[in-house]
Design an enzyme around this catalytic site. Structure first.
Site, PDB file in Angstrom:
ATOM      1  N   GLY A 269       0.842  -1.194   0.000  1.00 40.50           N
ATOM      2  CA  GLY A 269       0.000   0.000   0.000  1.00 40.50           C
ATOM      3  C   GLY A 269       0.875   1.241   0.000  1.00 40.50           C
ATOM      4  N   VAL A 270       0.249   2.408  -0.083  1.00 42.36           N
ATOM      5  CA  VAL A 270       1.048   3.629  -0.079  1.00 42.36           C
ATOM      6  C   VAL A 270       1.099   4.190   1.343  1.00 42.36           C
ATOM      7  CG1 VAL A 270       0.805   4.336  -2.466  1.00 42.36           C
ATOM      8  CG2 VAL A 270      -1.002   4.882  -0.858  1.00 42.36           C
ATOM      9  N   ASN A 272       3.613   5.920   4.772  1.00 44.14           N
ATOM     10  CA  ASN A 272       4.818   5.925   5.568  1.00 44.14           C
ATOM     11  C   ASN A 272       5.333   4.517   5.905  1.00 44.14           C
ATOM     12  OD1 ASN A 272       6.701   7.297   6.981  1.00 44.14           O
ATOM     13  ND2 ASN A 272       5.368   7.849   8.698  1.00 44.14           N
ATOM     14  N   GLU A 294      -0.243  -2.323  -6.916  1.00 41.29           N
ATOM     15  CA  GLU A 294      -1.143  -1.353  -7.506  1.00 41.29           C
ATOM     16  C   GLU A 294      -0.394  -0.099  -7.914  1.00 41.29           C
ATOM     17  OE1 GLU A 294      -5.016  -1.677  -5.089  1.00 41.29           O
ATOM     18  OE2 GLU A 294      -4.291   0.354  -4.929  1.00 41.29           O
ATOM     19  N   ILE A 364      -6.993   0.595  10.031  1.00 37.68           N
ATOM     20  CA  ILE A 364      -7.424   1.604  11.009  1.00 37.68           C
ATOM     21  C   ILE A 364      -7.554   0.941  12.368  1.00 37.68           C
ATOM     22  CG2 ILE A 364      -9.430   2.987  11.706  1.00 37.68           C
ATOM     23  CD1 ILE A 364      -9.610   3.916   8.758  1.00 37.68           C
ATOM     24  N   ASN A 384     -10.869   6.691   3.543  1.00 36.98           N
ATOM     25  CA  ASN A 384     -10.570   6.702   2.105  1.00 36.98           C
ATOM     26  C   ASN A 384     -11.468   5.710   1.374  1.00 36.98           C
ATOM     27  OD1 ASN A 384      -8.399   8.516   2.558  1.00 36.98           O
ATOM     28  ND2 ASN A 384      -7.119   6.801   3.182  1.00 36.98           N
ATOM     29  N   LYS A 408      -4.103   9.121  17.324  1.00 33.39           N
ATOM     30  CA  LYS A 408      -4.454  10.378  17.998  1.00 33.39           C
ATOM     31  C   LYS A 408      -3.762  10.512  19.356  1.00 33.39           C
ATOM     32  CE  LYS A 408      -7.168  11.407  14.550  1.00 33.39           C
ATOM     33  NZ  LYS A 408      -6.569  12.234  13.497  1.00 33.39           N
TER      34      LYS A 408
HETATM   35  O1  0RQ Z   1      -5.202  10.689  10.597  1.00 36.38           O
HETATM   36  O2  0RQ Z   1      -3.328  12.171  10.076  1.00 36.38           O
HETATM   37  O3  0RQ Z   1      -5.598  13.065  10.706  1.00 36.38           O
HETATM   38  O4  0RQ Z   1      -4.149  11.932  12.420  1.00 36.38           O
HETATM   39  O5  0RQ Z   1      -6.007   7.814  10.053  1.00 36.38           O
HETATM   40  O6  0RQ Z   1      -3.377   6.953   9.592  1.00 36.38           O
HETATM   41  O7  0RQ Z   1      -1.507   5.800  10.746  1.00 36.38           O
HETATM   42  O8  0RQ Z   1      -1.012   7.755   9.164  1.00 36.38           O
HETATM   43  O9  0RQ Z   1      -1.751   5.475   8.340  1.00 36.38           O
HETATM   44  O10 0RQ Z   1      -1.734   6.851   6.176  1.00 36.38           O
HETATM   45  O11 0RQ Z   1      -1.150   4.371   6.288  1.00 36.38           O
HETATM   46  O12 0RQ Z   1      -3.499   5.169   6.587  1.00 36.38           O
HETATM   47  C1  0RQ Z   1      -5.949   2.391   6.761  1.00 36.38           C
HETATM   48  C2  0RQ Z   1      -6.345   4.817   6.382  1.00 36.38           C
HETATM   49  C3  0RQ Z   1      -4.076   4.002   7.087  1.00 36.38           C
HETATM   50  C4  0RQ Z   1      -4.877   3.523   4.761  1.00 36.38           C
HETATM   51  C5  0RQ Z   1      -5.322   3.681   6.246  1.00 36.38           C
HETATM   52  C6  0RQ Z   1      -6.089   8.107  11.451  1.00 36.38           C
HETATM   53  C7  0RQ Z   1      -4.731   8.633  11.800  1.00 36.38           C
HETATM   54  C8  0RQ Z   1      -4.436   9.488  10.576  1.00 36.38           C
HETATM   55  C9  0RQ Z   1      -3.997   7.829   8.716  1.00 36.38           C
HETATM   56  P1  0RQ Z   1      -4.516  12.075  10.975  1.00 36.38           P
HETATM   57  P2  0RQ Z   1      -1.832   6.557   9.503  1.00 36.38           P
HETATM   58  P3  0RQ Z   1      -1.946   5.516   6.765  1.00 36.38           P
HETATM   59  C10 0RQ Z   1      -3.289   0.304  -1.817  1.00 36.38           C
HETATM   60  C11 0RQ Z   1      -4.067  -0.287  -0.670  1.00 36.38           C
HETATM   61  C12 0RQ Z   1      -7.269   1.399   2.661  1.00 36.38           C
HETATM   62  C13 0RQ Z   1      -6.866   1.367   1.210  1.00 36.38           C
HETATM   63  C14 0RQ Z   1      -5.701   0.456   0.961  1.00 36.38           C
HETATM   64  C15 0RQ Z   1      -6.011   3.192   3.823  1.00 36.38           C
HETATM   65  C16 0RQ Z   1      -5.036   8.668   9.450  1.00 36.38           C
HETATM   66  O13 0RQ Z   1      -3.909   2.534   4.691  1.00 36.38           O
HETATM   67  O14 0RQ Z   1      -6.738   4.067   3.377  1.00 36.38           O
HETATM   68  O15 0RQ Z   1      -5.241  -0.309   1.798  1.00 36.38           O
HETATM   69  N1  0RQ Z   1      -6.223   1.882   3.523  1.00 36.38           N
HETATM   70  N2  0RQ Z   1      -5.190   0.525  -0.246  1.00 36.38           N
HETATM   71  O16 0RQ Z   1      -4.769   9.367  12.992  1.00 36.38           O
HETATM   72  C17 0RQ Z   1      -9.225   7.050  14.351  1.00 36.38           C
HETATM   73  C18 0RQ Z   1      -8.270   4.927  14.418  1.00 36.38           C
HETATM   74  C19 0RQ Z   1      -7.288   5.380  13.492  1.00 36.38           C
HETATM   75  C20 0RQ Z   1      -7.384   6.697  13.045  1.00 36.38           C
HETATM   76  C21 0RQ Z   1      -5.681   5.726  12.088  1.00 36.38           C
HETATM   77  N3  0RQ Z   1      -8.255   3.670  14.892  1.00 36.38           N
HETATM   78  N4  0RQ Z   1      -9.206   5.786  14.803  1.00 36.38           N
HETATM   79  N5  0RQ Z   1      -8.340   7.533  13.473  1.00 36.38           N
HETATM   80  N6  0RQ Z   1      -6.369   6.865  12.180  1.00 36.38           N
HETATM   81  N7  0RQ Z   1      -6.229   4.798  12.891  1.00 36.38           N
HETATM   82  C22 0RQ Z   1      -3.556   1.763  -2.228  1.00 36.38           C
HETATM   83  C23 0RQ Z   1      -4.914   1.958  -2.922  1.00 36.38           C
HETATM   84  O17 0RQ Z   1      -5.796   1.205  -2.799  1.00 36.38           O
HETATM   85  C24 0RQ Z   1      -5.130   3.100  -3.792  1.00 36.38           C
END
Ligand code: 0RQ
Length: 502
Positions: A269-270, A272, A294, A364, A384, A408
């Site tokens: 995935g994309v 950090n 992807e 998440i 997303n 958070k």
């Molecule tokens: O929000 O920056 O506002 O604080 O979610 O979280 O930890 O920076 O992680 O950027 O890797 O995203 C699942 C969303 C993770 C992503 C997900 C909040 C957290 C932060 C981002 P802030 P991180 P990431 C190939 C594969 C689905 C699509 C996919 C995703 C923000 O990986 O969209 O896998 N996946 N595609 O604070 C409340 C929680 C939280 C939370 C994280 N439990 N409760 N907020 N956050 N956990 C690519 C494509 O398909 C195109």
């Protein structure tokens, strides 16, 4: 730069973005190009948004369209159209802040689909008729065929399905993209489907160009704007720890003879954490790996450069400004090592299963039994979308999900008693990794998984409460296969909504 438009008939349809936007009627289903900020149309959506702004100021009946894409796009597409409330329905993936807030305040409908499945839904007529395809390309050849841009996504399907086509020819895209694409025309609907003869991520099974009937093209717009490029965040401590656990796991699997030393094709995935994993792989002893994924991000370019990776198959780029510069300057090196495919092939379940992809995606939250939520905050708010994570997680050889153990500032635990929304079920999720450690769920029953996940992945601040929940569930006198306290299972989310702290 008219040299990018070599087809005489189509060069007669060149017009401004504003003129092209006039050709899109209210209520239209518009299939747009674009995948993770690459290859999306850059001029017509903005012109259309301006038109919508004016019309909606004058009329009482709102002008809105339905927007179907490959995946996420950019502020110049999702952002501007959402800003003027111009999108009735959006599918199949987005990550735009304005779009997200409209989806979550109920002013935009959103349909979140597995990215591999969208084109077959369109083909099957499940989504209704596509009126217009709006597609960015890198050039138009003399015979009217199209040189695809920095993403392919659903473009093949949109061009085939739409009544009318608007092309944006972007001269800013590297002309040497030509030849990097592989468009497969062997797709058919059941009962006429045939096996897809791809057995290696490096295989080319299709055409370099998109076929496009010139009579359907109603407008050609010239642009010269760059793709959205996501700034690159250097790996932080948490990402490095997660990467370390994964690398240790790979090494053990190789020792045990469960993975070859070249691993298996990687999907990442994309973001950090995936980038940190790629950096870790690049620093390790690995050579000649492959990617069946992807999106090509910065880390993959570095791995190709060093020889850690020998080939990468994807549907789009998603590069930082530095990554774009590196790719542009050294495209001769990368051209034969990167293959861009349409997303119904890059993410195809048959291919992910056959190749034995190692899928690595973000979560998440996960629950103590291994169900994963990748899309919803507190069960109701869309982040997303599922994207390609489900395509790869269910069909991969190994399905790895990664996340910091808290969010958070420690107010939220990523490991909860019960997830508030399920994207990936306990049946699909094989490995969960946080900075705390790695839970290997293969071959474990739900109760065995609970021990593994709580002890290895949960943050120490939340671990005692999870153990307490689990033990009380064990003594509840209810079902012992997946013990739960139903009245309490979502109380952590409830508490967060009420107090800002789980
Ligand atoms: O929000 O920056 O506002 O604080 O979610 O979280 O930890 O920076 O992680 O950027 O890797 O995203 C699942 C969303 C993770 C992503 C997900 C909040 C957290 C932060 C981002 P802030 P991180 P990431 C190939 C594969 C689905 C699509 C996919 C995703 C923000 O990986 O969209 O896998 N996946 N595609 O604070 C409340 C929680 C939280 C939370 C994280 N439990 N409760 N907020 N956050 N956990 C690519 C494509 O398909 C195109």
């Amino acid at each position: 730069d008219t040299s990018r438009i070599l087809c005489p008939v189509l060069s007669q349809r060149i017009m401004s973005a504003e003129e092209a936007a006039e050709l899109i009627p209210a209520g239209a289903n518009v299939g747009m190009s674009g995948f993770t900020g690459a290859g999306y149309p850059k001029a017509v959506p903005g012109a259309l948004a301006e038109r919508i702004r004016h019309l909606n100021a004058e009329n009482t009946k709102p002008f809105r369209i339905n927007v179907w894409t490959g995946a996420s796009t950019a502020p110049e597409l999702d952002g501007v159209l959402a800003e003027v409330d111009g999108i009735e329905m959006r599918l199949p993936f987005q990550s735009d802040p304005i779009c997200r807030s409209r989806i979550n305040n109920g002013t935009m409908d959103y349909v979140d689909y597995h990215l591999s499945e969208v084109s077959q839904y369109a083909w099957s007529g499940f989504l209704g008729k596509m009126d217009i395809a709006l597609i960015e390309v890198a050039g138009i050849r003399e015979d009217g065929s199209l040189i695809p841009s920095s993403s392919i996504g659903n473009n093949k399907t949109w061009i085939e399905q739409a009544d009318k086509i608007i092309l944006e020819v972007n001269s800013r895209q590297n002309a040497k993209l030509e030849g990097m694409h592989d468009i497969y025309y062997g797709t058919a609907l059941p009962p006429n489907r045939k096996p897809i003869m791809l057995t290696d991520p490096a295989d080319r099974i299709g055409e370099q160009y998109l076929a496009c009937p010139p009579e359907k093209v109603i407008a050609v717009v010239e642009t010269a704007a760059p793709d959205r490029n996501s700034p690159f965040k250097p790996s932080d401590d948490v990402s490095k720890k997660i990467a370390g656990h994964i690398l240790e796991f790979f090494n053990r699997e190789i020792e045990l003879g469960r993975l070859p030393k070249e691993l298996l094709p990687i999907q990442s995935g994309v973001g950090n954490i995936p980038n940190a994993v790629l950096e870790g792989l690049d620093a390790g002893p690995y050579k000649g790996l492959t990617a069946f994924t992807e999106v090509i991000q910065d880390g993959m370019l570095k791995m190709l450069k060093s020889g850690t990776l020998k080939v990468a198959s994807a549907t789009a780029f998603s590069l930082s400004p530095d990554g774009i510069k590196e790719f542009d300057e050294n495209i001769d090196f990368y051209r034969d090592k990167i293959i861009l495919r349409q997303q119904d092939i890059s993410n195809h379940p048959e291919l992910a299963r056959r190749l034995g992809v190692i899928a690595m995606n973000g979560l998440i939250e996960a629950d103590i039994y291994g169900n994963v939520n990748s899309t919803h905050i507190m069960g109701t708010r869309m982040m997303n979308g599922i994207g390609g994570s489900g395509d790869f997680a269910r069909n991969g050889y190994l399905s790895i999900f990664v996340s910091p153990s808290t969010a958070k500032g420690g107010a939220i635990s990523a490991i909860v008693p019960m997830v508030s929304h399920v994207d990936h079920t306990e049946h699909d999720v094989k490995i969960i990794v946080t900075e705390q450690g790695l839970a290997d769920l293969r071959g474990l029953s739900p109760r065995q998984r609970a021990h593994e996940i709580i002890n290895n992945c949960a943050h120490p601040d939340f671990r005692p409460a999870l153990i307490d929940y689990y033990e009380r569930a064990l003594h509840s006198g209810r079902g012992m296969h997946t013990p739960h306290l139903l009245e309490e299972a979502l109380s952590w989310h409830q508490r967060y909504e009420e107090t800002g702290q789980m």
